[in-house]
Every structure is written in structure tokens, then in C-alpha cells.
Design an enzyme around this catalytic site. Structure first.
Site, PDB file in Angstrom:
ATOM      1  N   THR A   1      35.882  21.241   6.490  1.00  0.00           N
ATOM      2  CA  THR A   1      36.091  19.949   7.147  1.00  0.00           C
ATOM      3  C   THR A   1      37.353  19.246   6.650  1.00  0.00           C
ATOM      4  O   THR A   1      37.815  19.500   5.532  1.00  0.00           O
ATOM      5  CB  THR A   1      34.861  19.050   6.860  1.00  0.00           C
ATOM      6  OG1 THR A   1      35.127  17.730   7.295  1.00  0.00           O
ATOM      7  CG2 THR A   1      34.546  18.978   5.363  1.00  0.00           C
ATOM      8  N   ASP A   2      37.840  18.303   7.460  1.00  0.00           N
ATOM      9  CA  ASP A   2      38.982  17.482   7.022  1.00  0.00           C
ATOM     10  C   ASP A   2      38.567  16.440   5.981  1.00  0.00           C
ATOM     11  O   ASP A   2      39.416  15.842   5.324  1.00  0.00           O
ATOM     12  CB  ASP A   2      39.650  16.801   8.227  1.00  0.00           C
ATOM     13  CG  ASP A   2      38.719  15.902   9.030  1.00  0.00           C
ATOM     14  OD1 ASP A   2      37.527  15.780   8.683  1.00  0.00           O
ATOM     15  OD2 ASP A   2      39.190  15.314  10.030  1.00  0.00           O
ATOM     16  N   GLU A   3      37.235  16.229   5.823  1.00  0.00           N
ATOM     17  CA  GLU A   3      36.786  15.167   4.903  1.00  0.00           C
ATOM     18  C   GLU A   3      37.124  15.478   3.453  1.00  0.00           C
ATOM     19  O   GLU A   3      37.092  14.587   2.608  1.00  0.00           O
ATOM     20  CB  GLU A   3      35.280  14.929   5.049  1.00  0.00           C
ATOM     21  CG  GLU A   3      34.922  14.496   6.443  1.00  0.00           C
ATOM     22  CD  GLU A   3      33.632  13.696   6.538  1.00  0.00           C
ATOM     23  OE1 GLU A   3      33.097  13.264   5.511  1.00  0.00           O
ATOM     24  OE2 GLU A   3      33.179  13.505   7.678  1.00  0.00           O
TER      25      GLU A   3
ATOM     26  N   TYR B   1      28.751  14.554   0.620  1.00  0.00           N
ATOM     27  CA  TYR B   1      28.976  15.651   1.581  1.00  0.00           C
ATOM     28  C   TYR B   1      30.369  16.242   1.394  1.00  0.00           C
ATOM     29  O   TYR B   1      30.539  17.460   1.232  1.00  0.00           O
ATOM     30  CB  TYR B   1      28.813  15.139   3.022  1.00  0.00           C
ATOM     31  CG  TYR B   1      29.416  16.068   4.054  1.00  0.00           C
ATOM     32  CD1 TYR B   1      28.851  17.312   4.318  1.00  0.00           C
ATOM     33  CD2 TYR B   1      30.582  15.711   4.746  1.00  0.00           C
ATOM     34  CE1 TYR B   1      29.430  18.179   5.249  1.00  0.00           C
ATOM     35  CE2 TYR B   1      31.156  16.571   5.678  1.00  0.00           C
ATOM     36  CZ  TYR B   1      30.577  17.804   5.926  1.00  0.00           C
ATOM     37  OH  TYR B   1      31.145  18.658   6.844  1.00  0.00           O
TER      38      TYR B   1
ATOM     39  N   LYS C   1      31.515  20.020   0.124  1.00  0.00           N
ATOM     40  CA  LYS C   1      32.350  20.920   0.943  1.00  0.00           C
ATOM     41  C   LYS C   1      33.635  21.272   0.161  1.00  0.00           C
ATOM     42  O   LYS C   1      34.104  22.406   0.215  1.00  0.00           O
ATOM     43  CB  LYS C   1      32.711  20.275   2.281  1.00  0.00           C
ATOM     44  CG  LYS C   1      31.558  20.111   3.256  1.00  0.00           C
ATOM     45  CD  LYS C   1      30.948  21.426   3.720  1.00  0.00           C
ATOM     46  CE  LYS C   1      31.821  22.204   4.655  1.00  0.00           C
ATOM     47  NZ  LYS C   1      31.102  23.391   5.225  1.00  0.00           N
TER      48      LYS C   1
END
Ligand code: NAD
Ligand code: DAU
Length: 375
Positions: free
Chosen positions: A146-148, A172, A176
Site C-alpha cells: 500500500t501507499d500508506e 495497519y 504493511k
């Protein structure tokens, strides 16, 4: 070539192992993979609250598709699936994926996203090391991320690129990021052919209605409040799920082992603009007397809420020729239509556990003001 050889060839189709293939992106990917390639799919999914076999109902009886209910944290199971099915690639989607849940109960995120990814990487490595030369050369492990992991952007900051330093802000995102680091280490240390993709916010059919877009579509349809966190000006970069699936296929096909590829939709939108667009589409497709915008309610913000995400997808465009095909407005229209046309799917996912989550997340979130009373 005699007929025995032909039969042998057709019964030994290439196969990929997909994890989390009963979730939102995973199920879209499995369907699109089977439509676009001649390979078979083995889907390993634990069927948590987010996994839904109904997403793949059309594959019932399809000899190219096998489903195994199981946990990516179980090394014996993962080893036996590699041994018996001999995948040429692993495409790893399985994860705990909802930021709000990670704030309430972070432990499951560390277990599945970190330990689960480690278990898969390690069992894939043992399998890969035992392959012969050509098979070993061809094998790929694609880690879907993810970009997060990059943290948050200010209004004028450049978009995230592959060299942006990691700065995860939620449990989260941190879990990741941990899984991304493990994937990186398996390439660097063992030269295992690992690829990582970091994608922006997806939307489209089969998304579980705890996430912004499906939640707002269903609440608007049912005349319920539309809970916008904070001032509604947080920005996300939206990508139609089919575009994400096409990007993953392309990375598997032509990506360079050890590389990371950012995937995004070039569609930055403030949350409030997404929600008002949904209101207008639902008004158009299911008219009622009063506009749905009146249902917008600003509620207490998500703790640590990242302000803005934006992806610079120049690398995947330049090196692999992938670009998003869907515009946000047309993709959103397709998505709203899909939810309106699938009331049974919606009813089936809204179990008791779903209702409990919605009650917990929103009942405790103090209303700040409705749209009508905003300054
Ligand atoms: P999802 O929550 O809809 O689906 C996750 C799937 O994983 C479910 O089917 C669930 O049953 C399965 N799963 C969970 N724990 C498991 C375990 N221990 N063993 C086996 N299966 C397990 O998630 P999604 O939105 O489809 O996201 C898929 C992947 O893409 C995730 O890795 C996520 O981090 C990443 N991603 C998502 C988005 C997005 O906008 N949704 C964007 C970028 C990246
Ligand atoms: O950026 C990629 C990520 O996108 C993925 O890695 C995650 O798995 C996926 O869940 C998604 O994370 P977000 O937190 O951005 O998605 P979500 O749909 O939960 O929220 C989108 C935005 O809308 C975010 O700014 C929070 C806001 N929001 C969300 C909900 C559920 C609201 O304002 N109200 C809500 O009720």
C-alpha cells in the site's frame, strides 16, 4: 506429437498461488486472471470477516480454480500447497486491511500482515530453492502492498515515489511496512525473485462496506447519516480495482525482481468531494424527494488520520507501460451501479459481526456537525 502428449499438456496448466483471493482486490484479481491468462489459480484464504466466497461464485465447477480455506500463518499448510500444486508465482493479497480496525485492535494486523507474510516468504523460499534451473528462474513472489507505508503528505508535497522514505502512521500501515521490509530482505539476502507493489486506494465491486465508498453508497441508499471524518478534506488517490489487477498482471509478466512499483490512479480527491459525488449519483439512479447531501454528517476524526496520499506512478508507466484506464467519474458510476444491482450480496455480507463493528466505530464517534450547519 501424439494425443497422450496433448492431454498431458492440457492437464498440466501453469498455476499461481493467490492468498486472500476471497477479499475485495483478491477476488477481482482471481476473476481477471482467469479471464486474461491460460493459468489455473489456487486460492488460499482464511475467510475472515472480509473474505467472501460468494465473490467467486461464478467459478464453481471451474477446473482451473481451487479454493483452500486456511491461514497464511500456518507453515505446514503453506509448504504442502507449494509442494502439491507447484505454483510458478505467489501473489500475496491476504492481510488485515482496515485502518480503523487496526486502531481498535492492532494485534491481528501484526500477526497476519507481518508473521503471515514472513511465513509465506519463508515457505516460498524453501520451495523455490528446490526448483530446477528453468523453474527457479521463472518463479516470482509478488507482495501486494500500500501507499500508506509512506505516511502522509502536505497539500504542496510531491507525490510518493518508490524512493520516498517509509513513515507509516497507523498500526495497519506499520504492519504493511514491516511486511514490505521482509519482502525486500528476501530478495537482498537470498536473491529470491520478490516484487513489491505499493498501491493507492482501490474502489469497485466486492469491496466490503466498512470502507469509505461502499459504506457511503449503502448509507445514502438507505437514508442513513454519511459519517465524514474530521473536516472531510483528507485526500486519497483513487484507483478502479480492475486497473490495479491489470497492473499486477503486468508486474508479474515484466517486472524486475527486487524492484518496487508504485501504482496509482492519478485521481486525487478530497473525501467530501467523493461523498457528494456518491450522493448525486445515488440521487440520479434512485431518486427520492430530498437530495442525499443532506445526510452528510461530520464526525470525530480518525486518530492519526493521514492528510493526503498521492502516488507518482511514472516508474510503472515508463518501465512496464501500465497506466490506469478508468477515469474516477466513470469508475465511481460503475461502482454505484454495481452496489445498487447486487442487494443480495450486500445483505449477505452485513452479518451480525458487521453490524457490531459499525455500531462500535460510529456510535462512539461524536457528531461534530451536519453539512447544513458547517461554517
Ligand atoms: P480485504 O480485507 O478485502 O481482503 C483480505 C483477504 O485476506 C480476505 O479475504 C481475508 O479472508 C484474507 N485473510 C485475512 N487474514 C488471512 C490469513 N491469516 N490467512 C489467509 N487469508 C487471510 O483486503 P483488500 O482491500 O482486498 O486488500 C488486499 C491487499 O491489498 C492487502 O494486502 C492490502 O494491504 C492491499 N491494498 C489494499 C488497498 C485498498 O484500497 N483496499 C490499496 C492498496 C493495497
Ligand atoms: O491507500 C491505500 C489504503 O486505502 C489501503 O492500504 C487500505 O487497505 C484501504 O483500507 C484504504 O485505506 P483508507 O484508510 O484510506 O480507506 P478508508 O476507505 O477506510 O477511508 C478513506 C478515507 O475516508 C480516509 O481519509 C478516512 C475517510 N473515512 C472513512 C470512513 C470508513 C470517512 O471520512 N468516514 C468513514 O466512515
Amino acid at each position: 506429437m501424439n494425443s497422450t502428449q496433448i492431454i498431458l499438456k492440457s492437464s498440466t496448466r501453469d498455476l499461481i498461488l493467490v492468498t486472500g483471493g476471497a477479499g475485495f482486490i483478491g477476488s477481482n484479481f482471481v476473476l481477471s486472471w482467469l479471464k486474461n491468462t491460460g493459468d489455473s489459480v489456487l486460492n488460499l484464504d482464511l475467510l475472515t470477516y472480509a473474505g467472501n466466497p460468494a465473490n467467486l461464485a461464478e467459478l464453481e465447477g471451474d477446473a482451473c480454480y481451487t479454493f483452500v480455506r486456511g491461514d497464511i500463518c500456518d507453515p505446514e499448510l503453506v509448504a504442502s500447497l507449494h509442494r502439491e500444486h507447484r505454483p510458478w508465482a505467489v501473489v500475496h493479497f491476504a492481510a488485515e486491511s482496515h485502518v480503523d480496525r487496526s486502531i481498535v485492535s492492532p494485534e491481528a494486523f501484526v500477526r497476519t500482515n507481518v508473521l503471515g507474510t514472513f511465513t509465506l516468504l519463508e515457505q516460498a523460499r524453501l520451495y523455490w530453492m528446490g526448483l530446477n534451473g528453468a523453474e527457479r528462474e521463472r518463479f516470482r513472489f509478488l507482495h501486494v502492498s500500500t501507499d500508506e507505508v509512506y505516511g502522509t503528505l502536505g497539500a504542496g508535497d510531491p507525490a510518493f515515489c518508490e524512493t520516498t522514505p517509509y513513515a507509516p502512521n497507523s498500526p495497519y500501515a506499520a504492519s504493511k511496512a514491516g511486511s514490505d521490509h521482509l519482502a525486500r530482505a528476501y530478495f537482498h539476502t537470498y536473491k529470491m525473485p520478490v516484487l513489491t507493489t505499493n498501491c493507492s486506494n482501490n474502489y469497485g465491486p466486492f469491496q466490503f462496506p466498512e470502507k469509505l465508498i461502499p459504506l457511503m453508497i449503502l448509507n445514502a441508499l438507505e437514508g442513513k447519516p454519511l459519517p465524514v471524518y474530521g473536516d472531510g478534506k483528507n485526500v486519497r488517490d483513487w484507483l478502479f480495482v480492475e486497473d490495479h489487477c491489470a497492473a499486477i498482471r503486468r508486474v508479474l509478466e515484466a517486472g524486475k525482481p527486487g524492484e518496487c512499483y508504485n501504482i496509482g490512479g492519478n485521481s486525487e480527491r478530497a473525501n467530501i468531494d467523493v461523498v457528494t459525488a456518491i450522493c448525486d449519483l445515488v440521487d440520479e439512479l434512485r431518486p427520492v424527494g430530498a437530495p442525499r447531501r443532506r445526510l452528510i454528517t461530520f464526525v470525530e476524526d480518525r486518530p492519526g488520520h493521514d492528510r493526503r496520499y498521492a502516488i507518482d506512478a511514472a516508474k510503472i508507466a515508463r518501465e512496464l507501460g501500465w497506466k490506469p484506464a478508468e477515469k474516477f467519474e466513470s469508475g465511481l458510476r460503475k461502482t454505484v451501479r454495481w452496489y445498487l444491482e447486487h442487494p443480495e450480496w450486500v445483505e449477505n455480507v452485513r452479518t451480525g459481526a458487521y453490524r457490531e463493528w459499525i455500531a462500535q466505530n460510529y456510535a462512539e464517534r461524536r457528531e461534530v456537525h451536519g453539512l447544513g450547519t458547517r461554517d
